[in-house]
Enzyme design. Structure first.
Site, short mmCIF file in Angstrom:
data_model
loop_
_atom_site.label_atom_id
_atom_site.label_comp_id
_atom_site.label_asym_id
_atom_site.label_seq_id
_atom_site.Cartn_x
_atom_site.Cartn_y
_atom_site.Cartn_z
N GLU A 125 -8.03 -60.90 111.88
CA GLU A 125 -7.74 -60.39 113.23
C GLU A 125 -8.41 -59.05 113.41
OE1 GLU A 125 -3.46 -60.13 113.46
OE2 GLU A 125 -3.33 -59.22 111.48
N LEU A 157 -0.75 -61.45 112.82
CA LEU A 157 0.38 -61.24 113.72
C LEU A 157 0.46 -62.39 114.71
CD1 LEU A 157 2.63 -59.23 114.59
CD2 LEU A 157 1.00 -58.37 116.28
N ARG A 179 10.24 -61.71 119.19
CA ARG A 179 9.49 -61.31 118.00
C ARG A 179 10.13 -60.12 117.30
NH1 ARG A 179 3.21 -59.95 118.55
NH2 ARG A 179 4.06 -58.15 119.66
N LYS A 237 5.81 -57.36 112.42
CA LYS A 237 5.19 -56.24 113.17
C LYS A 237 5.80 -54.91 112.71
CE LYS A 237 3.58 -55.12 117.86
NZ LYS A 237 2.14 -55.31 117.59
N ARG A 258 16.32 -39.33 100.16
CA ARG A 258 15.24 -40.29 99.97
C ARG A 258 15.53 -41.18 98.77
NH1 ARG A 258 10.39 -40.73 97.08
NH2 ARG A 258 8.69 -41.75 98.23
N TYR A 302 8.13 -52.46 115.29
CA TYR A 302 7.88 -51.95 116.64
C TYR A 302 7.41 -53.07 117.55
CZ TYR A 302 2.75 -52.02 116.21
OH TYR A 302 1.45 -52.42 116.08
#
Length: 284
Positions: A180, A204, A52, A148, A101, A33
């Site tokens: 972070e 990140l 990114r 991310k 799945r 995301y």
């Protein structure tokens, strides 16, 4: 007003939007995301987020279903349709929905990625400064924090730990050093020097981080990229964090100890001012 969202090429009322229960983003957090800020109806640091995004997809071996130009057009259209002046655009791309799945990745020739975008209106996003109090917690996330992904359960738990402790956020600590924040990059300031952890797979690679450090360097501020401890943070002159949604936000307390005189530091406030001024000049 009902928001208009974007799902796999279609603009829809949020009440009519859906994805499959077999989507791998839902079943396995197999998705990435980005969040892009909107100020004055324009996108902040869009190019950085697009770059990114492509990197995150590549690291997971996922196809990118949309070009940078198309992605920009979708962002702009959602901002227009939803009348966003200040706010955010959230983008998520998953590996898609297979027939059932299965831990094994589906064949990308048969299963296309799922792409979803929506906006959030946040009036006062640029003008609001909420100095933060933070606590420290153990960093037990997976090792590829540079990607991310939507694997955000532990950061979410960290936010709740902070809330339960009467704080605003948590700083994650691994092997004695701060990595972070739950959703941001973090910094301390000592004797005028800005100190922040160097880029690696441990954190990140923040788009706002990169811009803020560039602006700090241009303003001839001293920067040292290295790890620091909670004790160092508690004895710093000031601290702050950066993210796409908070820009540059002062930190005034770490694990119950006030920093300096307990008010937002001059370096943090100056960097916030510079970041907003310079980013607005380049907003699209």
């Amino acid at each position: 007003m009902t928001r208009t969202v974007y799902v796999n090429g279609d603009y829809l009322p949020e009440t009519e939007a859906s994805v499959s229960i077999f989507d791998r983003g839902f079943l396995f957090a197999d998705a990435v995301y980005e969040v892009t800020s909107v100020l004055g109806g324009k996108l902040i640091d869009f190019d950085g987020h697009a770059v990114r995004l492509a990197r995150s997809l590549g690291e997971l071996g996922m196809d990118n279903p949309i070009s940078k130009d198309e992605l920009l057009a979708v962002h702009r259209e959602l901002v227009r349709l939803n009348g966003i002046d200040e706010g955010l655009v959230y983008l998520q791309i998953s590996r898609g929905a297979a027939a059932d799945r299965d831990f094994v990745f589906p064949d990308p020739a048969e299963v296309k990625p799922t792409i979803v975008l929506f906006t959030q209106s946040k009036p006062g996003l640029a003008s609001t400064v909420n100095p933060a109090k933070v606590i420290s917690i153990e960093d037990i996330r997976w090792g590829r924090r540079d990607i991310k992904t939507v694997q955000l359960l532990y950061p979410s738990m960290g936010k709740m730990m902070a809330k339960a402790a009467g704080a605003d956020d948590a700083w994650l600590v691994e092997d004695g050093y701060v990595t972070e924040g739950t959703s941001n990059n973090v910094y301390i300031v000592k004797d005028g020097k800005i100190i922040t952890r160097a880029l690696s797979k441990d954190i990140l690679h923040g788009i706002t981080r990169a811009a803020v450090l560039r602006f700090a360097e241009e303003a001839q501020m001293e920067i040292e990229e290295r790890s620091f401890t909670i004790e160092e943070a508690q004895n710093a002159d000031e601290a702050f964090f950066t993210s796409a949604s908070a820009f540059v936000m002062p930190v005034v307390e770490v694990d119950g100890k006030a920093l300096g005189d307990g008010t937002p530091g001059k370096v943090a406030l100056r960097l916030r001012e510079i970041y907003l001024d310079e980013s607005l000049k380049k907003a699209v």
